[in-house]
Design an enzyme around this catalytic site. Structure first.
Site, PDB file in Angstrom:
ATOM      1  N   LYS B  77      -3.152   2.366  -2.507  1.00  0.00           N
ATOM      2  CA  LYS B  77      -2.390   3.023  -3.746  1.00  0.00           C
ATOM      3  C   LYS B  77      -2.593   4.536  -4.009  1.00  0.00           C
ATOM      4  O   LYS B  77      -3.881   4.889  -3.986  1.00  0.00           O
ATOM      5  CB  LYS B  77      -2.594   2.080  -4.979  1.00  0.00           C
ATOM      6  N   SER B 152       2.330  -1.687 -11.682  1.00  0.00           N
ATOM      7  CA  SER B 152       2.621  -0.336 -10.820  1.00  0.00           C
ATOM      8  C   SER B 152       2.205  -0.272  -9.542  1.00  0.00           C
ATOM      9  O   SER B 152       2.434   0.551  -8.725  1.00  0.00           O
ATOM     10  CB  SER B 152       1.674   0.759 -11.719  1.00  0.00           C
ATOM     11  N   SER B 176      -1.211  -4.324 -13.389  1.00  0.00           N
ATOM     12  CA  SER B 176      -0.554  -3.700 -12.147  1.00  0.00           C
ATOM     13  C   SER B 176      -0.855  -4.059 -10.875  1.00  0.00           C
ATOM     14  O   SER B 176      -0.136  -3.331 -10.114  1.00  0.00           O
ATOM     15  CB  SER B 176      -0.923  -1.997 -12.380  1.00  0.00           C
TER      16      SER B 176
END
Lengths: 467, 481
Positions: B77, B152, B176
């Protein structure tokens, strides 16, 4: 009544590293922006890594100022924007949710006055702003982050001071205390910075910020009291405000920024878990604390019979008391205390001179031994000390180079004595009936030898000659 | 070559010499090249990945010591720092930020010979649950590219689900990791707070967030956890897990375990399809010998409000450093007065970040903190007390990961409050610091549904055992891409 309260920011300059990273706490030796890392620059993703040594040292300061020390401490974020603040928040401490600051209430005695400490907090120093450019139009602000993250202890006092002299006495005691604790070198530029609150009878409180040294602190307080009194005498209202100390013009200037209106949105710093300081740790810290100034003084007086005044001077300055501790024996203690306080302190009376001085404990020990065994007179010892401070040469070398040794050769001295007897026939005659006169004759011998005659030997020889 | 294998299978096959890391990584990059236009999981692809894999192959061939990952392609990420690589947080503010250091998880993975194939998409600064708030465009759900992948850590979930990597690291502040795992049908893990170092993870709400793996299987998650967990001197909030081996005994089963069904997470607002999947999961767990009972966590009803209040407060502070003075994007400092400079420099934040930072400036401010921030802190501690109480009675808790099915891109973007409410089932684990996992459970009309399990702090091993047991009861469809 005039009321003065202080907030003193003291860098823990003797620590190896910054408060939250391994960059050097002693940032002064670096080129601009060379003493930085992702943590103290607040780079994305970096986290503070608490310097446990700073927690210990700050706790020691709290203990030395007789403050309460909590069992658990916490850190908070003080949020505001400023270019010297890499994260745009400062990690600091406060007591809004319980007593979590490193030091609670305490007090120290200054002269005959008790000054109360409100609290002590451990926090990070911001970076340093450097202004360049001649006019306000082309003013450039440069930022040096070398200082950012330096461990700082903020000492907050109650408004217990009544005049600038008390302030000066307090900061003198405080800097001696910090130096004695081996946490800080108060003489370093910017190591001790203060804010002061000043109000005179019937007037509003005025805060003076950014006073860069203890020396200026007294001046700033003095200036501010005078300013307020002058307004008062002309019936002009003293407004509650924040002022800045202008260290070039040596005056306080009203700050236009409304710093007191800033909302810092304090909240707990989640990246640093609560730190437990258990009773055992506290005990350890207490027992490992360097001997306090007052205890040293007491020891000097009671054990070595050093006069109180000398002991006070000697104990309060770590540099000299360390020299004393290292060099003295029970027999030479008083002699060394005297050499230090009457001669050495005068020779190296500035920070620079002290730094350049080559004197060591061995020098002092040799000097005292030589005085006591009659190898050198006190007078010549002074000259030797001057040379030692300058060159660092050992005593015997200095003595022979400068011919400072006492005349203790019996035949040489006898020659001189005979000459004196020849010149002072009247006194010699008188000495036969009045033994006091012999001192006069000793004095004459001293004169001839420029003070280098071994006094004991001179007396003995004189007595023999006069029989 | 089959890219559709688990991390453990990959390790085994490279070890056996059936495949080479270089070939596998090369094929993975080819796949990214061919399908990522449709999915937009990746923000940057690591051009050196093949070379790195080749070097690891050489190590294997020469018989020297090789790390546990054997050249496994992993996506990261883009809110975690990899030295000398761009780390943007999917924000224009950090468009040009090149990290000068490795996050601890990256260091640990490098030591174990992982290969990073690229940085993957997220909602800007991890604020969102759809990736629609990425400054570089939304990722798409590989199960149906008209749908959001969740967020996310959407890029992480998409890349694992679509076989663009073997495993991924995401971060979980309020769900997330678990939310996109559920939406993309992969395993998503949020460990006990402090189990994985956050050093190098760009903070959003630092007191509640954790890095977590997204993988194809529960065993893979345990494998990743073995590598990246543990005490880190660079993160004072990490806890010592004594080098726990999360793989050993993962098949211990859950016979005799007591599982609480969190009532507040299966009530009103839960999609009936999701609800029936949850019931199905519960009966499967009972068949394995667990006993399931209802449990109530009263504070859950305030948890979303508390979560957004705390997260916004911390975000307001954590993101304050992005003033562009030291790094960021091209914008000259000169000629501005400081305050007007700050205002200008920060204009590059996206709308969701601005929204949360404005909230974050307000809720803890003098005069309002008592009504908002301090109340939220109270909810957090009350909720923690409640869940601790529940764990006295239960070994595990269960709830759907997300109360609804994946929805279409653009469907909810103009309704922030309805988006906020989707977090209702996930924020509890963050606010209380408990470990939580989303296990892919079923596909309904082509859209994945995940089941969430929670355990008490430091019971991560038990949680993985239970998730593994549940995983063994199901066979999942293959992703249609």
């Amino acid at each position: 009544m005039t009321k003065i309260g202080l907030e003193i920011h003291c860098q823990l300059t003797n620590l190896k590293s910054k408060l939250f990273c391994s960059c050097k706490a002693n940032y002064r030796e670096f080129e601009i922006n060379e003493n930085i890392c992702p943590i103290c620059m607040g780079l994305p993703g970096s986290l503070p890594r608490l310097n446990q040594e700073a927690v210990k040292k700050a706790t020691m300061i709290a203990m030395a100022l007789n403050c309460t020390t909590p069992d658990k401490i916490a850190f908070f974020r003080k949020n505001y924007f400023y270019p010297d603040l890499p994260k745009n928040f400062q990690i600091t401490q406060l007591n809004i949710y319980g007593k979590t600051s490193i030091g609670g209430t305490g007090s120290i005695i200054v002269g005959d006055k008790k000054i109360r400490i409100t609290r002590i907090q451990l926090e990070e120093d911001p970076g340093r702003l450097i202004y360049e450019g001649s006019s306000s139009k082309n003013l450039i602000t440069l930022v040096d982050y070398n200082r950012a993250g330096t461990p700082l202890v903020e000492i907050v006092t109650e408004p217990d001071f009544e005049n600038p002299k008390q302030v000066r006495d307090f900061v003198n005691i405080l800097s001696d205390l910090l130096e004695n604790l081996e946490v800080s070198d108060p003489g370093l530029d910017g190591a001790m910075r203060s804010d002061a609150n000043v109000s005179i009878e019937g007037g509003n409180k005025v805060e003076i910020k950014n006073i860069g040294s203890f020396h200026d602190l007294e001046k700033a307080v003095h200036f501010e009291i005078t300013r307020q009194e002058s307004l008062n005498s002309r019936d002009i209202q003293i407004i509650q405000e924040t002022r800045h100390w202008d260290d070039k013009r040596k005056i306080t200037v009203s700050s236009r920024s409304k710093e007191e209106d800033l909302d810092y949105r304090y909240f707990l710093e989640g990246d640093i878990p609560w730190i437990i300081i258990d009773p055992k740790t506290k005990e350890n810290l207490k027992s490992n604390m360097p001997e306090s100034i007052s205890s040293k003084k007491e020891r000097y007086v009671s054990k070595y019979n050093i006069p109180t005044q000398v002991a006070t001077v000697l104990s309060s300055d770590k540099f000299y008391s360390d020299l004393f501790e290292e060099s003295h024996t029970e027999v030479t203690a008083k002699e060394i205390a005297n050499i230090i306080t009457t001669d050495l302190m005068g020779l190296i009376d500035t920070r620079e001179k002290r730094k350049e001085s080559k004197i060591t404990a061995t020098h002092l020990k040799d000097l005292a031994d030589s005085i006591q065994s009659g190898k050198i007179s006190r007078n010549s010892a002074k000259n030797a000390l001057y040379e030692i401070v300058k060159t660092g040469k050992n005593l015997s070398k200095v003595m022979s180079e400068l011919d400072l040794g006492n005349v203790s050769d019996e035949s040489e001295l006898l020659g001189i004595i005979k000459a004196v007897i020849f010149e002072e026939l009247k006194a010699v005659e008188e000495a036969k009936s009045n033994p006091q006169t012999i001192n006069y004759l000793v004095g004459k011998v001293m004169q001839k030898t420029k003070g280098k005659a071994d006094p004991k030997l001179t007396l003995d020889l004189l007595k023999k000659q006069l029989k | 070559m089959n890219l559709k294998i688990s991390a453990l299978e990959f390790v085994q096959q490279v070890q056996n010499g059936n495949i080479s890391a270089e070939d596998f990584v090369a094929k993975t990059l080819e796949r990214i090249q061919s399908i990522d236009d449709k999915l937009h999981a990746f923000l940057f692809v690591n051009e050196k990945a093949i070379d790195q894999a080749r070097d690891i192959d050489k190590k294997i061939k020469s018989g020297s010591k090789v790390g546990a990952c054997f050249g496994m392609p992993i996506s990261i990420k883009d809110n975690m720092c990899i030295k000398d690589s761009k780390t943007t947080c999917a924000s224009k503010m950090l468009e040009n930020f090149v990290a000068p250091y490795d996050a601890t998880v990256i260091t640990k993975l490098k030591e174990q010979d992982a290969v990073f194939v690229g940085k993957v998409n997220l909602d800007e600064f991890a604020m969102g649950l759809t990736t629609e708030f990425s400054a570089f465009g939304s990722s798409k759900n590989p199960w149906n590219t008209e749908y959001v992948p969740g967020g996310s850590s959407g890029g992480s979930a998409v890349s694992v689900s679509a076989f663009e990597c073997v495993a991924s690291l995401g971060s979980d502040t309020g769900g997330s990791v678990r939310n996109p795992a559920s939406f993309c049908s992969v395993v998503g893990y949020k460990p006990t707070y402090g189990l994985i170092s956050r050093y190098g993870l760009i903070s959003y709400s630092n007191s509640i967030e954790q890095i977590g793996p997204l993988t194809r299987t529960v065993k893979d998650t345990a494998f990743m956890l073995n590598i990246i967990s543990g005490l880190d001197p660079n993160d004072n909030t990490t806890i010592d897990n004594k080098n726990e081996d999360y793989l050993s005994g993962i098949d211990s089963g859950i016979e005799g375990k007591k599982i609480g069904i969190i009532q507040e997470m299966v009530g009103e607002g839960t999609d009936p399809t999701v609800l029936s999947a949850t019931k199905d999961a519960i009966s499967k767990l009972e068949n394995l010998g667990a006993t399931c009972e209802d449990v109530s966590l009263d504070m859950v009803k305030y948890s979303v409000a508390a979560y957004y209040t705390i997260a916004a407060t911390e975000a307001g502070s954590n993101l304050a450093r992005y003033d562009n003075l030291r790094y960021g994007y091209d914008f000259s400092v000169e000629g501005y007065e400081f305050n007007s400079y700050i205002a200008k420099a920060r204009r590059n934040f996206g709308p969701e970040v601005k929204r949360r930072m404005i909230i974050g400036g307000f809720v803890p401010s003098a005069g309002h903190a008592g009504k908002y921030f301090l109340k939220a802190i109270k909810v957090k501690s009350k909720l923690t007390r409640e869940i601790n109480e529940a764990f006295k009675k239960f070994d595990l808790l269960i709830a759907p990961t997300v109360p609804i099915l994946p929805f279409k891109i653009g469907e909810k973007i103009n309704d922030p409050v309805s988006l906020f409410l989707i977090d209702i089932n996930t924020v509890t684990a963050n606010l209380t610091g408990k470990p939580s996992i989303s296990v892919p459970f079923t596909i309904s009309n082509g859209l994945p549904i995940g089941i969430q399990l929670l355990a008490d702090s430091m019971n991560d091993k038990l949680l993985l055992q239970a998730a593994y047991a549940l995983e063994q009861t199901i066979t999942l469809q293959e992703v249609p891409i």
